[in-house]
Design a protein around this motif. Structure first.
Motif, short mmCIF file in Angstrom:
data_model
loop_
_atom_site.label_atom_id
_atom_site.label_comp_id
_atom_site.label_asym_id
_atom_site.label_seq_id
_atom_site.Cartn_x
_atom_site.Cartn_y
_atom_site.Cartn_z
N LYS A 104 0.83 -1.21 0.00
CA LYS A 104 0.00 0.00 0.00
C LYS A 104 0.86 1.26 0.00
N LYS A 105 1.92 1.26 0.81
CA LYS A 105 2.78 2.44 0.86
C LYS A 105 3.50 2.64 -0.48
N ALA A 106 3.90 1.56 -1.14
CA ALA A 106 4.52 1.68 -2.45
C ALA A 106 3.54 2.28 -3.47
N ASP A 107 2.28 1.84 -3.43
CA ASP A 107 1.27 2.38 -4.35
C ASP A 107 1.08 3.87 -4.12
N ILE A 108 1.01 4.28 -2.86
CA ILE A 108 0.80 5.70 -2.56
C ILE A 108 1.95 6.54 -3.07
N ARG A 109 3.18 6.08 -2.86
CA ARG A 109 4.34 6.87 -3.29
C ARG A 109 4.42 6.97 -4.81
N VAL A 110 4.04 5.91 -5.51
CA VAL A 110 4.05 5.97 -6.98
C VAL A 110 2.98 6.94 -7.47
N ARG A 111 1.80 6.89 -6.88
CA ARG A 111 0.72 7.80 -7.31
C ARG A 111 1.06 9.25 -7.03
N GLU A 112 1.85 9.51 -6.00
CA GLU A 112 2.21 10.88 -5.65
C GLU A 112 3.53 11.31 -6.27
N HIS A 113 4.10 10.49 -7.17
CA HIS A 113 5.32 10.82 -7.91
C HIS A 113 6.51 11.06 -6.99
N ARG A 114 6.65 10.26 -5.96
CA ARG A 114 7.80 10.36 -5.07
C ARG A 114 8.29 8.95 -4.73
N ALA A 115 8.26 8.08 -5.72
CA ALA A 115 8.56 6.67 -5.48
C ALA A 115 10.06 6.42 -5.39
N LYS A 116 10.42 5.44 -4.59
CA LYS A 116 11.77 4.89 -4.54
C LYS A 116 11.88 3.77 -5.57
N PRO A 117 13.09 3.30 -5.85
CA PRO A 117 13.20 2.21 -6.84
C PRO A 117 12.38 0.98 -6.50
N ILE A 118 12.36 0.57 -5.23
CA ILE A 118 11.59 -0.61 -4.85
C ILE A 118 10.10 -0.41 -5.07
N ASP A 129 -1.30 -9.35 -9.29
CA ASP A 129 -1.24 -9.89 -7.94
C ASP A 129 -2.63 -10.33 -7.51
N THR A 130 -2.85 -11.62 -7.39
CA THR A 130 -4.17 -12.15 -7.01
C THR A 130 -4.45 -11.99 -5.53
N ASP A 131 -3.43 -11.69 -4.72
CA ASP A 131 -3.63 -11.55 -3.27
C ASP A 131 -3.98 -10.14 -2.86
N ARG A 132 -4.04 -9.21 -3.80
CA ARG A 132 -4.32 -7.83 -3.44
C ARG A 132 -5.79 -7.62 -3.14
N ASP A 133 -6.05 -6.62 -2.30
CA ASP A 133 -7.42 -6.24 -2.00
C ASP A 133 -7.91 -5.31 -3.11
N ILE A 134 -9.04 -5.65 -3.73
CA ILE A 134 -9.54 -4.85 -4.85
C ILE A 134 -9.93 -3.44 -4.40
N PHE A 135 -10.17 -3.25 -3.12
CA PHE A 135 -10.54 -1.92 -2.64
C PHE A 135 -9.34 -0.97 -2.60
N ASP A 136 -8.12 -1.51 -2.76
CA ASP A 136 -6.93 -0.67 -2.81
C ASP A 136 -6.64 -0.17 -4.23
N ASP A 137 -7.39 -0.66 -5.22
CA ASP A 137 -7.15 -0.26 -6.61
C ASP A 137 -7.76 1.11 -6.89
#
Length: 528
Positions: A104-118, A129-137
């Motif tokens: 979730k934290k990785a998704d937030i950082r990518v959406r806010e354009h401040r992502a790290k390489p990981i 990813d089949t294990d993800r919660d669809i409500f996080d999409d």
């Protein structure tokens, strides 16, 4: 003596009653039941062949292993979990929670354009990813321009790759999904190969490099199945007693494992591209066709780090560079459709604070998430009349990091009640703000940071110069001592609610390096 009396003493029934009962039982259920009834103790229970109590058959326990399977087997058999099984299940649940929070934290950082390489690597995987919660999409996730895994690795230096290797190992350890684990395993192999290439080579390394072109020529055109078959042949040759060039074949095996990881990663990336195309087809058919015609990734990686700089911290400065580039691009692209005042999202950040203490405070605040009716609010404004601070020669000026929220909602005044309903609500308006600004490295910790309101064009509190249908705005400026610069945000200028209500109450505090300013605007009620 009376025969009935004698029969009772001997444990028998009376002759007449006994003969009648014996005859009935022999007719109904067999001849030996009457004899068994006659021979029993008079005080013992009667035997009844129609009521037989037996133990139910219990199925054997499952042979599956692991904490979850052991718990399921215990539940199916009706047994309580042992202490070891409870501990294993607790650890498994905790690992799953930590992994989901990291994603979730990785998704937030990518959406806010401040992502790290990981974060780029983790965000790539979310589409399959089949294990993800669809409500996080998010609906717009498929439109985000993402970087290819190999492009991310090639843009990093040795120090950054070392940090990335640790992050990948964390995901690899926590991941249970087979496909996801293959993804992280391949990235571990490619990251190790990239780090090896960046190290200075001795005479042996230069000798190996001399045959690298031959190895590439052999392995590059082969598919994953062909590489797996070739791997078996090479391992068998190395284990045999044949006179062979061991150095050559060992180097060929190492290179083969790298190409095998590339082939595995390529296969997974094709699945990711297909999933993104399917998502885009429901939103924008033209963009879906463009993505299908491309390789699925951005053309070039931004400056995630310098390949030759190993002394600088790995991904901290690179995140700032990425945030600046993405924010300026989004600002120029979206200038024609400006957001409502006080709700702009992103701003250019030049000298942001990336210390470990700030990162810990920031991640803790991000983990709290966004409540219903809240949106992320991170737009900065230039501080008016600011000059170089007097302490700039002694300390390096830095901008504090922050995680702010703007509270949006509907106002059901008389006009909106007349023209709108719950199926067709009115436009959302700003109802308050929650500022969380991090100052963990203040030089003088006895002085708490402060804030003040700045109204432009000589406007005073309570005055309105905005045209009809719009609201006045002002700047809120946060002031702290060295090494932090002042920072300002543009907000809606309305009267604050200073009441002490639990949910809507006013909060202004500075504790453990965090300045928190939470407030909502007063609601105006008109009497008839």
């Amino acid at each position: 003596m009376d025969p009935g009396r004698q029969a009772m003493i001997n444990g028998w029934k009376s002759p007449l009653q006994g003969d009648r009962d014996t005859r009935d039982r022999r007719v109904a259920g067999g001849g030996r039941d009457g004899d068994r009834e006659r021979d029993r103790d008079i005080t013992g229970p009667r035997f009844d062949s129609s009521n037989r109590i037996s133990k139910t058959h219990r199925p054997p326990p499952s042979k599956s292993t692991g904490a979850n399977s052991a718990a399921a087997a215990a539940a199916a058999s009706g047994r309580y979990l042992t202490q070891d099984q409870q501990s294993e299940q607790f650890v498994a649940d905790e690992d799953k929670f930590v992994l989901n929070q990291a994603k979730k934290k990785a998704d937030i950082r990518v959406r806010e354009h401040r992502a790290k390489p990981i974060d780029h690597l983790a965000f790539n995987l979310r589409f399959i990813d089949t294990d993800r919660d669809i409500f996080d999409d998010h609906d717009a996730d498929a439109e985000i321009s993402i970087l290819g895994p190999e492009a991310v690795l090639e843009s990093l230096g040795e120090a950054q790759l070392r940090e990335l290797d640790e992050d990948i190992r964390s995901y690899h350890t926590l991941e249970c999904n087979k496909k996801n684990k293959e993804y992280w395993t391949a990235l571990l192999a490619l990251c190790a190969d990239r780090r090896q290439k960046l190290k200075p080579q001795g005479p042996e390394g230069r000798a190996v490099t001399s045959v690298a072109s031959d190895v590439d020529r052999i392995l590059s055109p082969k598919s994953l199945a062909q590489l797996e078959a070739l791997e078996k042949q090479i391992r068998a040759k190395l284990q045999s007693n044949e006179p062979i060039d061991t150095d050559y074949w060992e180097q060929l095996l190492k290179s083969l494992l790298v190409y095998k990881a590339k082939a595995t990663l390529k296969s997974i990336c094709e699945e990711i591209k297909a999933a993104r195309v399917d998502l885009l087809k429901t939103r924008d058919l033209e963009k879906a066709r463009e993505l299908e015609a491309s390789d699925g990734y951005a053309g070039a990686a931004p400056a995630l780090g310098s390949a030759g700089s190993s002394s600088k911290p790995a991904s901290r400065p690179s995140a700032a560079v990425m945030a600046s580039a993405s924010a300026s691009a989004s600002a120029s692209a979206g200038s024609s459709s400006a957001p409502p005042p006080g709700t702009a999202r992103f701003a250019v950040v030049g000298t942001e604070d990336f210390s470990q203490a700030t990162k810990a405070l920031y991640d803790r605040e991000v983990a709290k998430g966004i409540s219903e009716g809240e949106e992320i609010f991170t737009a900065e404004e230039e501080v008016p009349g600011v000059s170089k601070p007097l302490w700039a020669d002694k300390y390096r000026p830095r901008k504090p990091r922050y995680f702010n929220r703007v509270q949006m909602g509907y106002e059901w005044n008389k006009y909106n009640q007349t023209h709108y309903d719950h199926d067709h609500p009115p436009p959302k308006v700003v109802q308050g703000y929650k500022f969380n600004i991090f100052y963990p490295d203040l030089i003088d910790k006895t002085k708490a940071p402060t804030f003040k309101i700045i109204r432009e064009h000589g406007r005073r509190k309570g005055e309105s110069l905005a045209p009809a249908g719009s609201e006045d705005t002002c700047l809120i400026r946060f002031i702290a001592g060295p090494p932090y610069e002042d920072i300002a945000f543009r907000i809606v200028d309305r009267e604050w609610d200073y009441s002490a209500k639990k949910e809507r109450g006013f909060k202004s505090s500075f504790d453990k390096g965090i300045l928190q300013l939470h407030f909502q605007f007063k609601k105006i009620y008109y009497r008839k």
